[in-house]
Design a protein around this motif. Structure first.
Motif, mmCIF file in Angstrom:
data_model
loop_
_atom_site.group_PDB
_atom_site.id
_atom_site.type_symbol
_atom_site.label_atom_id
_atom_site.label_comp_id
_atom_site.label_asym_id
_atom_site.label_seq_id
_atom_site.Cartn_x
_atom_site.Cartn_y
_atom_site.Cartn_z
ATOM 1 N N ASP A 81 0.866 -1.180 0.000
ATOM 2 C CA ASP A 81 0.000 0.000 0.000
ATOM 3 C C ASP A 81 0.908 1.237 0.000
ATOM 4 O O ASP A 81 1.778 1.368 0.859
ATOM 5 C CB ASP A 81 -0.862 -0.031 1.267
ATOM 6 C CG ASP A 81 -1.872 1.091 1.335
ATOM 7 O OD1 ASP A 81 -1.553 2.220 0.900
ATOM 8 O OD2 ASP A 81 -2.986 0.852 1.832
ATOM 9 N N PRO A 82 0.724 2.152 -0.952
ATOM 10 C CA PRO A 82 1.594 3.328 -1.044
ATOM 11 C C PRO A 82 1.612 4.189 0.223
ATOM 12 O O PRO A 82 2.565 4.909 0.467
ATOM 13 C CB PRO A 82 1.024 4.126 -2.222
ATOM 14 C CG PRO A 82 0.073 3.235 -2.918
ATOM 15 C CD PRO A 82 -0.294 2.119 -1.995
ATOM 16 N N ARG A 83 0.561 4.079 1.029
ATOM 17 C CA ARG A 83 0.522 4.849 2.279
ATOM 18 C C ARG A 83 1.573 4.366 3.278
ATOM 19 O O ARG A 83 1.929 5.101 4.198
ATOM 20 C CB ARG A 83 -0.872 4.773 2.906
ATOM 21 C CG ARG A 83 -1.943 5.457 2.064
ATOM 22 C CD ARG A 83 -3.310 5.207 2.608
ATOM 23 N NE ARG A 83 -3.610 3.780 2.495
ATOM 24 C CZ ARG A 83 -4.728 3.210 2.894
ATOM 25 N NH1 ARG A 83 -5.669 3.929 3.456
ATOM 26 N NH2 ARG A 83 -4.921 1.921 2.745
ATOM 27 N N TRP A 84 2.079 3.146 3.079
ATOM 28 C CA TRP A 84 3.068 2.599 4.016
ATOM 29 C C TRP A 84 4.273 3.524 4.141
ATOM 30 O O TRP A 84 4.769 3.765 5.240
ATOM 31 C CB TRP A 84 3.519 1.198 3.580
ATOM 32 C CG TRP A 84 4.628 0.682 4.439
ATOM 33 C CD1 TRP A 84 4.508 0.067 5.651
ATOM 34 C CD2 TRP A 84 6.027 0.763 4.180
ATOM 35 N NE1 TRP A 84 5.746 -0.234 6.167
ATOM 36 C CE2 TRP A 84 6.695 0.189 5.272
ATOM 37 C CE3 TRP A 84 6.791 1.276 3.134
ATOM 38 C CZ2 TRP A 84 8.088 0.102 5.353
ATOM 39 C CZ3 TRP A 84 8.174 1.202 3.208
ATOM 40 C CH2 TRP A 84 8.813 0.615 4.310
ATOM 41 N N VAL A 85 4.753 4.051 3.031
ATOM 42 C CA VAL A 85 5.960 4.881 3.070
ATOM 43 C C VAL A 85 5.730 6.161 3.875
ATOM 44 O O VAL A 85 6.632 6.613 4.586
ATOM 45 C CB VAL A 85 6.509 5.173 1.652
ATOM 46 C CG1 VAL A 85 5.708 6.235 0.940
ATOM 47 C CG2 VAL A 85 7.972 5.549 1.703
ATOM 48 N N ASN A 86 4.532 6.717 3.826
ATOM 49 C CA ASN A 86 4.237 7.911 4.626
ATOM 50 C C ASN A 86 4.251 7.585 6.116
ATOM 51 O O ASN A 86 4.767 8.348 6.927
ATOM 52 C CB ASN A 86 2.873 8.491 4.231
ATOM 53 C CG ASN A 86 2.853 8.935 2.787
ATOM 54 O OD1 ASN A 86 3.846 9.427 2.263
ATOM 55 N ND2 ASN A 86 1.733 8.736 2.123
ATOM 56 N N ILE A 87 3.689 6.438 6.443
ATOM 57 C CA ILE A 87 3.700 5.982 7.844
ATOM 58 C C ILE A 87 5.133 5.731 8.284
ATOM 59 O O ILE A 87 5.553 6.140 9.367
ATOM 60 C CB ILE A 87 2.845 4.699 7.998
ATOM 61 C CG1 ILE A 87 1.373 4.997 7.704
ATOM 62 C CG2 ILE A 87 3.006 4.105 9.388
ATOM 63 C CD1 ILE A 87 0.514 3.747 7.547
ATOM 64 N N ALA A 88 5.907 5.052 7.425
ATOM 65 C CA ALA A 88 7.291 4.716 7.754
ATOM 66 C C ALA A 88 8.132 5.976 7.973
ATOM 67 O O ALA A 88 8.905 6.056 8.936
ATOM 68 C CB ALA A 88 7.896 3.863 6.641
ATOM 69 N N GLU A 89 7.976 6.950 7.103
ATOM 70 C CA GLU A 89 8.788 8.172 7.218
ATOM 71 C C GLU A 89 8.511 8.915 8.514
ATOM 72 O O GLU A 89 9.409 9.487 9.125
ATOM 73 C CB GLU A 89 8.553 9.083 6.016
ATOM 74 C CG GLU A 89 9.493 10.265 5.995
ATOM 75 C CD GLU A 89 9.467 11.041 4.697
ATOM 76 O OE1 GLU A 89 10.463 11.712 4.413
ATOM 77 O OE2 GLU A 89 8.457 10.971 3.968
ATOM 78 N N LYS A 90 7.259 8.893 8.971
ATOM 79 C CA LYS A 90 6.902 9.566 10.220
ATOM 80 C C LYS A 90 7.398 8.801 11.441
ATOM 81 O O LYS A 90 7.408 9.337 12.548
ATOM 82 C CB LYS A 90 5.381 9.749 10.297
ATOM 83 C CG LYS A 90 4.868 10.772 9.312
ATOM 84 C CD LYS A 90 3.366 10.853 9.344
ATOM 85 C CE LYS A 90 2.895 11.804 8.257
ATOM 86 N NZ LYS A 90 1.537 11.555 7.838
ATOM 87 N N ASN A 91 7.770 7.544 11.235
ATOM 88 C CA ASN A 91 8.220 6.681 12.340
ATOM 89 C C ASN A 91 9.585 6.097 12.019
ATOM 90 O O ASN A 91 9.834 4.908 12.232
ATOM 91 C CB ASN A 91 7.198 5.563 12.560
ATOM 92 C CG ASN A 91 5.864 6.102 12.999
ATOM 93 O OD1 ASN A 91 5.676 6.436 14.154
ATOM 94 N ND2 ASN A 91 4.936 6.224 12.060
ATOM 95 N N ILE A 92 10.497 6.938 11.523
ATOM 96 C CA ILE A 92 11.761 6.431 10.998
ATOM 97 C C ILE A 92 12.616 5.744 12.068
ATOM 98 O O ILE A 92 13.318 4.789 11.772
ATOM 99 C CB ILE A 92 12.539 7.538 10.231
ATOM 100 C CG1 ILE A 92 13.531 6.899 9.248
ATOM 101 C CG2 ILE A 92 13.210 8.504 11.174
ATOM 102 C CD1 ILE A 92 12.899 6.127 8.131
ATOM 103 N N GLU A 93 12.545 6.201 13.314
ATOM 104 C CA GLU A 93 13.305 5.515 14.366
ATOM 105 C C GLU A 93 12.841 4.067 14.494
ATOM 106 O O GLU A 93 13.657 3.138 14.500
ATOM 107 C CB GLU A 93 13.165 6.229 15.707
ATOM 108 C CG GLU A 93 13.928 5.517 16.826
ATOM 109 C CD GLU A 93 13.805 6.207 18.181
ATOM 110 O OE1 GLU A 93 14.435 5.707 19.131
ATOM 111 O OE2 GLU A 93 13.087 7.232 18.298
ATOM 112 N N ASP A 94 11.538 3.859 14.592
ATOM 113 C CA ASP A 94 10.999 2.501 14.713
ATOM 114 C C ASP A 94 11.321 1.666 13.479
ATOM 115 O O ASP A 94 11.645 0.481 13.583
ATOM 116 C CB ASP A 94 9.484 2.537 14.910
ATOM 117 C CG ASP A 94 9.094 3.002 16.301
ATOM 118 O OD1 ASP A 94 9.851 2.727 17.252
ATOM 119 O OD2 ASP A 94 8.039 3.638 16.434
ATOM 120 N N ILE A 95 11.245 2.275 12.301
ATOM 121 C CA ILE A 95 11.537 1.551 11.064
ATOM 122 C C ILE A 95 13.003 1.140 11.038
ATOM 123 O O ILE A 95 13.338 0.002 10.688
ATOM 124 C CB ILE A 95 11.168 2.409 9.826
ATOM 125 C CG1 ILE A 95 9.649 2.530 9.710
ATOM 126 C CG2 ILE A 95 11.773 1.847 8.546
ATOM 127 C CD1 ILE A 95 8.904 1.226 9.472
#
Length: 193
Positions: A9-23
């Motif tokens: 889902d393309p929205r995943w990258v937006n979620i990931a970028e906002k949570n880069i420490e966790d990623i």
């Protein structure tokens, strides 16, 4: 090339970028687990010379990736944090057939690893193309290329020990299973997969 049946889902990258420490923390553990998986294959199949050679190189590369992710964490003032179960890998691994012929089990292990690498590659591509941090863009581009190579290597290795048509049929089965897993997994802000 990766043959994945369902894109992220393309929205995943937006979620990931906002949570880069966790990623990044989850990514570090993914690289650690990939190295461990390679070691496990060597221990299980020491008589398979080509497998041992290729897994030895893969383990070194995956550990190098772990070190590189650790550098990214340190650069941003983050620590490693705690390990979290990877539901994606757990679900996919349930489809490695047990009690079957040794070569079929090996094929399943190799193909499951191939799919994990393919999904990681796809997600790294999304990060490379979409996140704002230029340093992480370059980082994820390099890892994307590496993971694509790992996918190809795992499939080729499976064809060393089983007939290509058997491998191709099983890969198609596992690709459908993998798509179902992705479709039914919750999108989490703290996970690579």
């Amino acid at each position: 090339m990766l043959k994945l049946k369902l894109p992220t889902d393309p929205r995943w990258v937006n979620i990931a970028e906002k949570n880069i420490e966790d990623i990044l923390v989850d990514h570090a553990y993914c690289e650690q687990k990939a190295a461990t998986s390679g070691i496990s294959l060597i221990v299980k199949y020491p008589d398979k010379t080509k497998l041992v050679e290729e897994m030895t190189a893969l383990v070194a590369e995956e550990w190098s990736h772990f070190e590189r992710v650790m550098e990214q964490l340190k650069k941003r003032g983050y620590g490693l944090g705690r390990n979290r179960p990877d539901e994606y890998v757990v679900e996919l691994s349930k489809h490695i057939r047990k009690g079957d012929k040794r070569e079929r089990q090996l094929m399943d292990h190799l193909l499951v690893n191939a799919l994990i690498e393919a999904r990681s590659c796809e997600r790294f591509k999304l990060l490379w193309k979409n996140i704002q941090d230029e340093g992480l863009q370059k980082f994820y581009y390099e890892l994307m290329v590496s993971e694509a190579g790992h996918f190809v290597s795992f499939v080729k290795l499976a064809k060393e020990y089983m007939p290509p048509e058997v491998v191709d049929t099983r890969l198609q089965e596992l690709l459908k299973i993998e798509a179902d897993i992705i479709a039914n997994l919750e999108h989490r802000p703290d996970r690579m997969h």
